[in-house]
Design a protein around this motif. Structure first.
Motif, PDB file in Angstrom:
ATOM      1  N   GLU A   1       0.826  -1.206   0.000  1.00  0.00           N
ATOM      2  CA  GLU A   1       0.000   0.000   0.000  1.00  0.00           C
ATOM      3  C   GLU A   1       0.862   1.258   0.000  1.00  0.00           C
ATOM      4  OE1 GLU A   1      -3.391   2.058   2.887  1.00  0.00           O
ATOM      5  OE2 GLU A   1      -2.906  -0.066   3.116  1.00  0.00           O
ATOM      6  N   ARG A   2       1.932   1.265   0.808  1.00  0.00           N
ATOM      7  CA  ARG A   2       2.829   2.424   0.870  1.00  0.00           C
ATOM      8  C   ARG A   2       3.514   2.656  -0.466  1.00  0.00           C
ATOM      9  NH1 ARG A   2       6.009   1.823   5.710  1.00  0.00           N
ATOM     10  NH2 ARG A   2       7.069   0.099   4.645  1.00  0.00           N
ATOM     11  N   PHE A   3       3.997   1.557  -1.083  1.00  0.00           N
ATOM     12  CA  PHE A   3       4.686   1.704  -2.361  1.00  0.00           C
ATOM     13  C   PHE A   3       3.734   2.232  -3.436  1.00  0.00           C
ATOM     14  CE2 PHE A   3       6.036   0.260  -6.524  1.00  0.00           C
ATOM     15  CZ  PHE A   3       7.346   0.716  -6.565  1.00  0.00           C
ATOM     16  N   MET A   4       2.502   1.707  -3.473  1.00  0.00           N
ATOM     17  CA  MET A   4       1.555   2.144  -4.502  1.00  0.00           C
ATOM     18  C   MET A   4       1.174   3.612  -4.305  1.00  0.00           C
ATOM     19  SD  MET A   4       1.254  -0.233  -6.664  1.00  0.00           S
ATOM     20  CE  MET A   4      -0.049   0.548  -7.622  1.00  0.00           C
ATOM     21  N   ASP A   5       1.054   4.058  -3.067  1.00  0.00           N
ATOM     22  CA  ASP A   5       0.770   5.480  -2.830  1.00  0.00           C
ATOM     23  C   ASP A   5       1.887   6.341  -3.393  1.00  0.00           C
ATOM     24  OD1 ASP A   5      -1.661   5.138  -1.655  1.00  0.00           O
ATOM     25  OD2 ASP A   5      -0.968   5.361   0.420  1.00  0.00           O
ATOM     26  N   ASN A   6       3.122   5.928  -3.152  1.00  0.00           N
ATOM     27  CA  ASN A   6       4.262   6.671  -3.693  1.00  0.00           C
ATOM     28  C   ASN A   6       4.267   6.635  -5.223  1.00  0.00           C
ATOM     29  OD1 ASN A   6       5.979   7.827  -1.581  1.00  0.00           O
ATOM     30  ND2 ASN A   6       6.192   5.731  -0.861  1.00  0.00           N
ATOM     31  N   LEU A   7       3.998   5.447  -5.779  1.00  0.00           N
ATOM     32  CA  LEU A   7       4.049   5.281  -7.234  1.00  0.00           C
ATOM     33  C   LEU A   7       3.026   6.176  -7.929  1.00  0.00           C
ATOM     34  CD1 LEU A   7       5.669   3.297  -9.152  1.00  0.00           C
ATOM     35  CD2 LEU A   7       3.535   2.007  -9.317  1.00  0.00           C
ATOM     36  N   ARG A   8       1.828   6.218  -7.390  1.00  0.00           N
ATOM     37  CA  ARG A   8       0.759   7.000  -8.019  1.00  0.00           C
ATOM     38  C   ARG A   8       1.001   8.497  -7.932  1.00  0.00           C
ATOM     39  NH1 ARG A   8      -3.337   2.902  -5.036  1.00  0.00           N
ATOM     40  NH2 ARG A   8      -3.500   1.341  -6.701  1.00  0.00           N
ATOM     41  N   ASN A   9       1.828   8.926  -6.991  1.00  0.00           N
ATOM     42  CA  ASN A   9       2.118  10.355  -6.857  1.00  0.00           C
ATOM     43  C   ASN A   9       3.301  10.809  -7.702  1.00  0.00           C
ATOM     44  OD1 ASN A   9       0.067  11.112  -5.023  1.00  0.00           O
ATOM     45  ND2 ASN A   9       1.197  10.217  -3.320  1.00  0.00           N
TER      46      ASN A   9
ATOM     47  N   ASP B   1      15.275  -4.341  -7.428  1.00  0.00           N
ATOM     48  CA  ASP B   1      16.677  -4.493  -7.043  1.00  0.00           C
ATOM     49  C   ASP B   1      16.854  -4.662  -5.536  1.00  0.00           C
ATOM     50  OD1 ASP B   1      17.693  -4.376  -9.608  1.00  0.00           O
ATOM     51  OD2 ASP B   1      17.992  -2.208  -9.571  1.00  0.00           O
ATOM     52  N   ARG B   2      15.985  -4.047  -4.750  1.00  0.00           N
ATOM     53  CA  ARG B   2      16.221  -4.090  -3.297  1.00  0.00           C
ATOM     54  C   ARG B   2      15.336  -5.089  -2.557  1.00  0.00           C
ATOM     55  NH1 ARG B   2      13.476   0.917  -3.833  1.00  0.00           N
ATOM     56  NH2 ARG B   2      11.490   0.982  -2.686  1.00  0.00           N
ATOM     57  N   ASN B   3      14.140  -5.398  -3.113  1.00  0.00           N
ATOM     58  CA  ASN B   3      13.222  -6.309  -2.423  1.00  0.00           C
ATOM     59  C   ASN B   3      12.391  -7.022  -3.486  1.00  0.00           C
ATOM     60  OD1 ASN B   3      11.175  -7.590  -0.965  1.00  0.00           O
ATOM     61  ND2 ASN B   3      11.057  -5.975   0.571  1.00  0.00           N
ATOM     62  N   GLU B   4      12.909  -8.149  -3.968  1.00  0.00           N
ATOM     63  CA  GLU B   4      12.312  -8.836  -5.112  1.00  0.00           C
ATOM     64  C   GLU B   4      10.891  -9.333  -4.814  1.00  0.00           C
ATOM     65  OE1 GLU B   4      14.613 -11.441  -8.148  1.00  0.00           O
ATOM     66  OE2 GLU B   4      13.906 -12.792  -6.589  1.00  0.00           O
ATOM     67  N   LYS B   5      10.684  -9.915  -3.641  1.00  0.00           N
ATOM     68  CA  LYS B   5       9.359 -10.448  -3.322  1.00  0.00           C
ATOM     69  C   LYS B   5       8.313  -9.342  -3.232  1.00  0.00           C
ATOM     70  CE  LYS B   5       9.977 -15.013  -1.303  1.00  0.00           C
ATOM     71  NZ  LYS B   5      11.383 -15.293  -1.592  1.00  0.00           N
ATOM     72  N   LEU B   6       8.691  -8.201  -2.699  1.00  0.00           N
ATOM     73  CA  LEU B   6       7.744  -7.087  -2.624  1.00  0.00           C
ATOM     74  C   LEU B   6       7.414  -6.582  -4.024  1.00  0.00           C
ATOM     75  CD1 LEU B   6       6.058  -5.130  -0.994  1.00  0.00           C
ATOM     76  CD2 LEU B   6       8.092  -3.682  -0.716  1.00  0.00           C
ATOM     77  N   PHE B   7       8.404  -6.533  -4.896  1.00  0.00           N
ATOM     78  CA  PHE B   7       8.170  -6.118  -6.286  1.00  0.00           C
ATOM     79  C   PHE B   7       7.125  -7.016  -6.936  1.00  0.00           C
ATOM     80  CE2 PHE B   7       9.164  -7.064 -10.749  1.00  0.00           C
ATOM     81  CZ  PHE B   7       8.956  -5.823 -11.325  1.00  0.00           C
ATOM     82  N   TYR B   8       7.305  -8.326  -6.799  1.00  0.00           N
ATOM     83  CA  TYR B   8       6.355  -9.238  -7.447  1.00  0.00           C
ATOM     84  C   TYR B   8       5.008  -9.263  -6.737  1.00  0.00           C
ATOM     85  CZ  TYR B   8       9.916 -10.751 -10.670  1.00  0.00           C
ATOM     86  OH  TYR B   8      10.854 -10.766 -11.671  1.00  0.00           O
ATOM     87  N   ARG B   9       5.016  -8.998  -5.448  1.00  0.00           N
ATOM     88  CA  ARG B   9       3.732  -8.901  -4.736  1.00  0.00           C
ATOM     89  C   ARG B   9       2.937  -7.710  -5.258  1.00  0.00           C
ATOM     90  NH1 ARG B   9       2.506 -11.327   0.321  1.00  0.00           N
ATOM     91  NH2 ARG B   9       0.535 -10.550   1.160  1.00  0.00           N
ATOM     92  N   VAL B  10       3.629  -6.599  -5.474  1.00  0.00           N
ATOM     93  CA  VAL B  10       2.986  -5.411  -6.060  1.00  0.00           C
ATOM     94  C   VAL B  10       2.453  -5.731  -7.459  1.00  0.00           C
ATOM     95  CG1 VAL B  10       3.458  -3.116  -7.005  1.00  0.00           C
ATOM     96  CG2 VAL B  10       4.285  -3.709  -4.722  1.00  0.00           C
TER      97      VAL B  10
ATOM     98  N   MET C   1       1.701  -8.647  -8.807  1.00  0.00           N
ATOM     99  CA  MET C   1       0.616  -9.634  -8.812  1.00  0.00           C
ATOM    100  C   MET C   1      -0.677  -9.068  -8.238  1.00  0.00           C
ATOM    101  SD  MET C   1       2.698 -13.035  -7.585  1.00  0.00           S
ATOM    102  CE  MET C   1       3.937 -13.826  -8.618  1.00  0.00           C
ATOM    103  N   THR C   2      -0.565  -8.106  -7.308  1.00  0.00           N
ATOM    104  CA  THR C   2      -1.752  -7.521  -6.689  1.00  0.00           C
ATOM    105  C   THR C   2      -2.394  -6.478  -7.589  1.00  0.00           C
ATOM    106  OG1 THR C   2      -0.724  -7.860  -4.512  1.00  0.00           O
ATOM    107  CG2 THR C   2      -2.622  -6.375  -4.611  1.00  0.00           C
ATOM    108  N   TYR C   3      -1.560  -5.692  -8.269  1.00  0.00           N
ATOM    109  CA  TYR C   3      -2.052  -4.609  -9.121  1.00  0.00           C
ATOM    110  C   TYR C   3      -1.595  -4.841 -10.566  1.00  0.00           C
ATOM    111  CZ  TYR C   3      -3.193  -2.200  -4.769  1.00  0.00           C
ATOM    112  OH  TYR C   3      -3.726  -1.860  -3.542  1.00  0.00           O
ATOM    113  N   THR C   4      -1.906  -6.021 -11.084  1.00  0.00           N
ATOM    114  CA  THR C   4      -1.400  -6.418 -12.395  1.00  0.00           C
ATOM    115  C   THR C   4      -1.799  -5.434 -13.486  1.00  0.00           C
ATOM    116  OG1 THR C   4      -1.505  -8.736 -11.727  1.00  0.00           O
ATOM    117  CG2 THR C   4      -1.335  -8.286 -14.077  1.00  0.00           C
ATOM    118  N   GLN C   5      -3.055  -5.056 -13.541  1.00  0.00           N
ATOM    119  CA  GLN C   5      -3.523  -4.184 -14.617  1.00  0.00           C
ATOM    120  C   GLN C   5      -2.829  -2.826 -14.570  1.00  0.00           C
ATOM    121  OE1 GLN C   5      -7.781  -3.819 -14.862  1.00  0.00           O
ATOM    122  NE2 GLN C   5      -7.703  -2.926 -16.903  1.00  0.00           N
ATOM    123  N   GLU C   6      -2.539  -2.335 -13.387  1.00  0.00           N
ATOM    124  CA  GLU C   6      -1.899  -1.025 -13.234  1.00  0.00           C
ATOM    125  C   GLU C   6      -0.396  -1.095 -13.457  1.00  0.00           C
ATOM    126  OE1 GLU C   6      -1.908   2.581  -9.894  1.00  0.00           O
ATOM    127  OE2 GLU C   6      -3.126   0.778  -9.608  1.00  0.00           O
ATOM    128  N   ILE C   7       0.227  -2.200 -13.061  1.00  0.00           N
ATOM    129  CA  ILE C   7       1.685  -2.309 -13.113  1.00  0.00           C
ATOM    130  C   ILE C   7       2.187  -2.790 -14.466  1.00  0.00           C
ATOM    131  CG2 ILE C   7       3.678  -3.514 -12.119  1.00  0.00           C
ATOM    132  CD1 ILE C   7       2.469  -1.311 -10.357  1.00  0.00           C
TER     133      ILE C   7
END
Length: 611
Positions: free
Chosen positions: A103-111, A127-136, A138-144
């Motif tokens: 949620e924090r990453f997506m808020d930053n991304l959208r801004n 590069d810094r957190n691979e699992k979080l990248f893929y979690r983002v 997979m959760t927001y596939t259409q947006e990402i």
């Protein structure tokens, strides 16, 4: 390559003259203890034929964990983990949940101000957190998905030299000819099962981007994981740099590739041959080699040359064909016509259109139509006009000759559409807007539901927009595009444009290959992929104008494709992993990558408690 302590520098890299060569070797012992032993031994070697000498040793620190993208959880490390791995105090005291991190990453991304900034932010997260990248992802596939691949990846490739920060994958240049295996040996992971490789000569519809094309293999393999669950450690993006004919990059001080004209001919072919052989030697015969964005004059001949000897396919030819045929099969459920009752006009006669045409013939054969009769339904349009026999404006290559008919030569697309009255108009020329309002209106006058596919990428190269197609045909058309378009509100109805992107196909193909060890990839696999994808489209999807499943379902769709391919492969003795699992779908699902934090660090992290 295994480095022995007494080897000389000229035995390790004989073609380089380095004054100093440094290498780190990780030793691991006592793997069963609570805190497993790990030390880093730093070795120095000069090129004066001296032996390796051990100079220092130290324990790995907790900070190393935070720098490892596959081990790092960021603020999600528990208090116990922070103490165990000696990272207590290196993070703020609050322990975040993975959901909060997303949620924090997506808020930053959208801004962020633009999509290129978002692309850079996503690359940094990977590069810094691979699992979080893929979690983002997979959760927001259409947006990402449009950010990590088309259309944003096209801009990222054009700006690659400027935005470059941390390398991903391998860069193998023509200067490495004769030593490609040594370069592949520098990749630290031995169990590589899927390679996406480009030489950068035809990146999307943008042309020769040379070394900057690395964004394509990186983006494709990110989708392998995000959309199909292929473990990222199995994936290796590679760029083969033979130079570039792009004059802008030849003069660009930030360009990172070889700044000379492209190497061609015999030297190029020997380079590719050596690369293919080196991959098999390094990673095994079952390692998938996916060719991506090679120019037409190389793409067809390399596919023909290698397809029977390696586990390989060309995504621009076969992947594009498969996703297009899937959309065509879905469209028939709207138009209510048999496949062989249609006339197809392909605007563009390159590798994408030829691949689609060839697979379309295979699909018509399944209806009982002969190859010759099937080809009579298909017409190609290239830069010189309609592809016909004895065309006065120039010769035809072997691929185009299959679809050259005995007709008069017509040059303008609008006149071709009027003469042939096609039911399907499919664009894959990469030349930008070409389907004018008049052409679209003509298509609607011939057909109750004209099918318009504007498949060229990125968005700027699309033959028309979704709104142009729906408005010109008064909402009658069935539309799909290569890059995403927003929903269209017309005459009180909302139309959802389908995205005929290869990402519906190649991740599922890759998942089947890496989980079942498929050795070769016959054309039948791409027809099965197309048919399976089409079957995932529901009546509700069709009612909304979709000829592909919603992007949100693509993870499950990729698994369905992988299961269908695995069934065929085991039946036809193409799979190497035996015995055949009793429940293939369950087996493949269990082997799909999950973007979830583990309680244990990756296998290469072994620890010993400090005294």
């Amino acid at each position: 390559m295994f480095v022995k302590p007494n080897m000389k520098i000229n035995q390790i890299y004989p073609y380089l003259s380095w004054s100093l060569f440094q290498r780190s070797i990780i030793s691991r012992t006592n793997a069963s203890s609570t805190y497993q032993n790990k030390e880093r031994i730093l070795l120095n070697c000069t090129n004066n034929n001296s032996d390796y000498k051990m100079t220092t040793r130290r324990f790995l620190t907790g900070y190393d964990v935070l720098l490892d993208r596959r081990a790092n959880k960021g603020t999600a490390f528990s208090i116990e983990e922070r103490q165990t791995y000696r990272i207590h105090g290196l993070l703020p005291p609050t322990v975040a949940t993975p959901e909060l991190q997303v949620e924090r990453f997506m808020d930053n991304l959208r801004n962020m101000p633009d999509d290129l900034s978002r692309y850079i932010a996503l690359a940094a997260l990977q590069d810094r957190n691979e699992k979080l990248f893929y979690r983002v992802a997979m959760t927001y596939t259409q947006e990402i998905m449009p950010l990590v691949y088309t259309p944003t990846v096209g801009l990222a490739c054009q700006k690659y030299g400027l935005i470059f920060s941390k390398p991903k994958g391998l860069f193998i240049s023509i200067n490495d000819k004769g030593h490609i295996y040594d370069v592949l040996s520098n990749w630290p992971i031995h169990d590589v099962r899927a390679i996406v490789v480009t030489d950068g000569e035809r990146i999307l519809g943008l042309g020769d981007l040379g070394c900057n094309g690395m964004g394509i293999p990186v983006g494709k393999l990110s989708l392998y994981t995000a959309l199909a669950g292929v473990a990222p450690e199995y994936c290796l993006p590679i760029t083969l740099d033979v130079g570039t004919n792009n004059e802008t990059f030849l003069k660009d001080k930030y360009y990172l590739g070889l700044q000379h004209k492209r190497v061609t001919g015999k030297e190029y072919d020997e380079f590719i041959d050596e690369f293919m052989q080196a991959v098999v030697k390094r990673f095994g015969q079952q390692c998938l080699i996916q060719f991506e964005d090679f120019a037409n004059h190389n793409a067809f001949r390399l596919l023909e040359k290698y397809r029977e000897h390696y586990c390989t396919f060309n995504d621009d030819i076969q992947g594009t064909a498969s996703v297009a045929v899937a959309g065509i099969l879905s469209s028939l459920r709207i138009t209510g016509r048999k496949l062989s009752d249609n006339t197809f006009v392909f605007y563009g006669a390159g590798e994408a259109s030829i691949g689609m045409s060839d697979l379309l013939v295979v699909a018509m054969e399944r209806e009982g139509v002969s190859v010759e009769d099937a080809r009579k339904k298909i017409f190609l349009v290239d830069s010189k006009g309609l592809v016909v026999k004895d065309r006065p404006t120039g010769g035809l290559n072997e691929e185009k000759k299959r679809y050259a008919h005995e007709r008069e030569c017509i040059v303008k697309l609008g006149e071709i559409v009027k003469a042939l009255k096609p039911s399907f108009l499919i664009g894959a020329a990469g030349q930008g807007p070409a389907f004018t309002r008049e052409i679209l209106e003509d298509m609607a006058s011939f057909n109750e539901h004209p099918v318009i596919f504007a498949l060229s990428n990125p968005t700027s190269k699309a033959e028309c927009t979704a709104s142009e197609a729906y408005e010109a045909t008064k909402g009658q058309c069935v539309f799909a595009s290569g890059s995403p378009f927003p929903n269209v509100d017309y005459n009180g109805k909302t139309y959802i444009p389908g995205q005929g992107n290869n990402s519906y196909i190649f991740p599922g193909v890759g998942l089947a290959i890496v989980t079942c060890g498929i050795r070769h990839i016959p054309e039948e696999l791409f027809y099965i992929s197309a048919k399976t994808l089409s079957e995932q489209v529901t009546e509700e999807d069709l009612a909304a104008g979709l000829v592909y499943p919603p992007i949100e379902k693509i993870h499950a769709v990729s698994r369905k494709i992988a299961v269908a391919l695995a069934e065929y492969s085991y039946e036809h003795k193409l799979a190497a992993h035996y015995p055949k699992p009793k429940d293939l779908e369950k087996y493949i699902e269990e082997n799909q990558y999950k973007a979830e934090y583990s309680d244990a660090l990756p296998p290469r992290w072994d620890w010993q408690k400090k005294n």
